[in-house]
Design an enzyme around this catalytic site. Structure first.
Site, mmCIF file in Angstrom:
data_model
loop_
_atom_site.group_PDB
_atom_site.id
_atom_site.type_symbol
_atom_site.label_atom_id
_atom_site.label_comp_id
_atom_site.label_asym_id
_atom_site.label_seq_id
_atom_site.Cartn_x
_atom_site.Cartn_y
_atom_site.Cartn_z
ATOM 1 N N PHE A 1 0.649 11.804 7.075
ATOM 2 C CA PHE A 1 -0.037 10.691 7.343
ATOM 3 C C PHE A 1 -1.585 10.685 6.626
ATOM 4 C CE2 PHE A 1 -2.980 7.796 9.662
ATOM 5 C CZ PHE A 1 -2.118 6.704 10.005
ATOM 6 N N ASP B 1 0.829 -1.293 -0.015
ATOM 7 C CA ASP B 1 -0.050 -0.102 0.004
ATOM 8 C C ASP B 1 1.089 1.114 0.101
ATOM 9 O OD1 ASP B 1 1.004 -0.483 2.736
ATOM 10 O OD2 ASP B 1 -1.004 -0.366 3.597
ATOM 11 N N ARG C 1 -10.296 2.371 6.332
ATOM 12 C CA ARG C 1 -9.743 1.561 5.324
ATOM 13 C C ARG C 1 -10.882 1.508 4.117
ATOM 14 N NH1 ARG C 1 -5.280 -1.429 7.220
ATOM 15 N NH2 ARG C 1 -5.245 -2.069 9.084
HETATM 16 P P1 5GP Z 1 7.656 1.600 6.528
HETATM 17 O O1 5GP Z 1 8.101 0.346 6.988
HETATM 18 O O2 5GP Z 1 8.032 1.815 4.915
HETATM 19 O O3 5GP Z 1 7.943 2.765 7.296
HETATM 20 O O4 5GP Z 1 6.044 1.583 6.853
HETATM 21 C C1 5GP Z 1 5.168 0.589 6.092
HETATM 22 C C2 5GP Z 1 3.961 0.472 6.729
HETATM 23 O O5 5GP Z 1 3.648 1.639 7.741
HETATM 24 C C3 5GP Z 1 2.974 0.409 5.685
HETATM 25 O O6 5GP Z 1 2.659 -0.767 5.283
HETATM 26 C C4 5GP Z 1 1.526 0.936 6.482
HETATM 27 O O7 5GP Z 1 1.004 -0.221 7.164
HETATM 28 C C5 5GP Z 1 2.306 2.008 7.531
HETATM 29 N N1 5GP Z 1 2.113 3.527 7.002
HETATM 30 C C6 5GP Z 1 3.201 4.140 6.872
HETATM 31 N N2 5GP Z 1 2.859 5.540 6.472
HETATM 32 C C7 5GP Z 1 1.509 5.509 6.706
HETATM 33 C C8 5GP Z 1 0.714 6.426 6.462
HETATM 34 O O8 5GP Z 1 0.768 7.537 5.853
HETATM 35 N N3 5GP Z 1 -0.816 5.935 6.705
HETATM 36 C C9 5GP Z 1 -1.056 4.717 7.092
HETATM 37 N N4 5GP Z 1 -2.348 4.390 7.233
HETATM 38 N N5 5GP Z 1 -0.073 3.799 7.209
HETATM 39 C C10 5GP Z 1 1.248 4.069 7.201
#
Ligand code: 5GP
Length: 178
Positions: free
Chosen positions: A156, A103, A169
């Site tokens: 975010f 995502d 979601r």
């Molecule tokens: P990373 O490991 O790349 O920092 O983060 C990945 C995971 O963090 C994503 O798969 C998601 O579940 C969550 N995440 C990161 N940024 C966002 C955001 O802006 N909104 C939401 N809802 N989830 C996020």
């Protein structure tokens, strides 16, 4: 388009469903060309990728397989910090062309972890297809990140599969915190 409230936070529109779908159609066309005659395995990262996977896969007209994995994060008590665990990664990826469907790529930590797990199985190739990417948050470059729907600011976001503490979601569009 009106702002939405999720829990205690207010969100404003960032990407409308129409433009999300248009972008997904283009990514699908690209994947159909790039993976012609190769029967790739799409692996969606739950929970956030379920809507993206569903819409993307409808645009794929080559033979392909589909699976999902789930990654849980824990905050360890020791100095190693965050420990992750993946559930349900297919065990037969040797010599396969793997497409990881995410995502959002934020710091890239989750993806690095998944990529390491997938590489252990010696696939023929691995690429990543992420609907959203926050370049400003990325900790180190990820060579496998070849298909990106939208580069977005370091805010975010919720909607279209992405949640804020479990809610949001089901929103058709993608919103960012104001
Ligand atoms: P990373 O490991 O790349 O920092 O983060 C990945 C995971 O963090 C994503 O798969 C998601 O579940 C969550 N995440 C990161 N940024 C966002 C955001 O802006 N909104 C939401 N809802 N989830 C996020």
């Amino acid at each position: 388009m009106n702002n939405v409230q999720v829990h205690d936070k207010e969100f404003e529109i960032l990407l409308e469903n129409d433009s999300i779908n248009k972008r997904i159609r283009l990514i699908g066309i690209q994947l159909n060309v790039d993976y012609e005659n190769r029967c790739p395995v799409f692996i969606g990262v739950l929970n956030g990728s379920f809507l993206f996977m569903a819409d993307l896969i409808k645009e794929i007209d080559i033979a392909c397989e589909i699976g999902f994995i789930r990654v849980a994060s824990y905050h360890g008590t020791e100095s190693v910090g965050e420990i992750k665990e993946a559930f349900g990664l297919p065990t037969d990826l040797k010599d396969r062309d793997v497409i990881i469907v995410e995502d959002i790529v934020d710091t890239g930590q989750t993806l690095k972890y998944i990529l390491a797990k997938v590489q252990q199985q010696e696939p023929a190739s691995v690429t990543v297809c992420s609907l959203l990417f926050k370049p400003a948050a990325l900790k180190e470059p990820i060579a496998e990140l070849n298909y990106v729907g939208f580069e977005i600011p370091n805010d975010f976001v919720v909607g279209y599969g992405l949640d804020y503490n479990g809610l949001g979601r089901n929103l058709k569009d993608i919103y960012r915190a104001v």
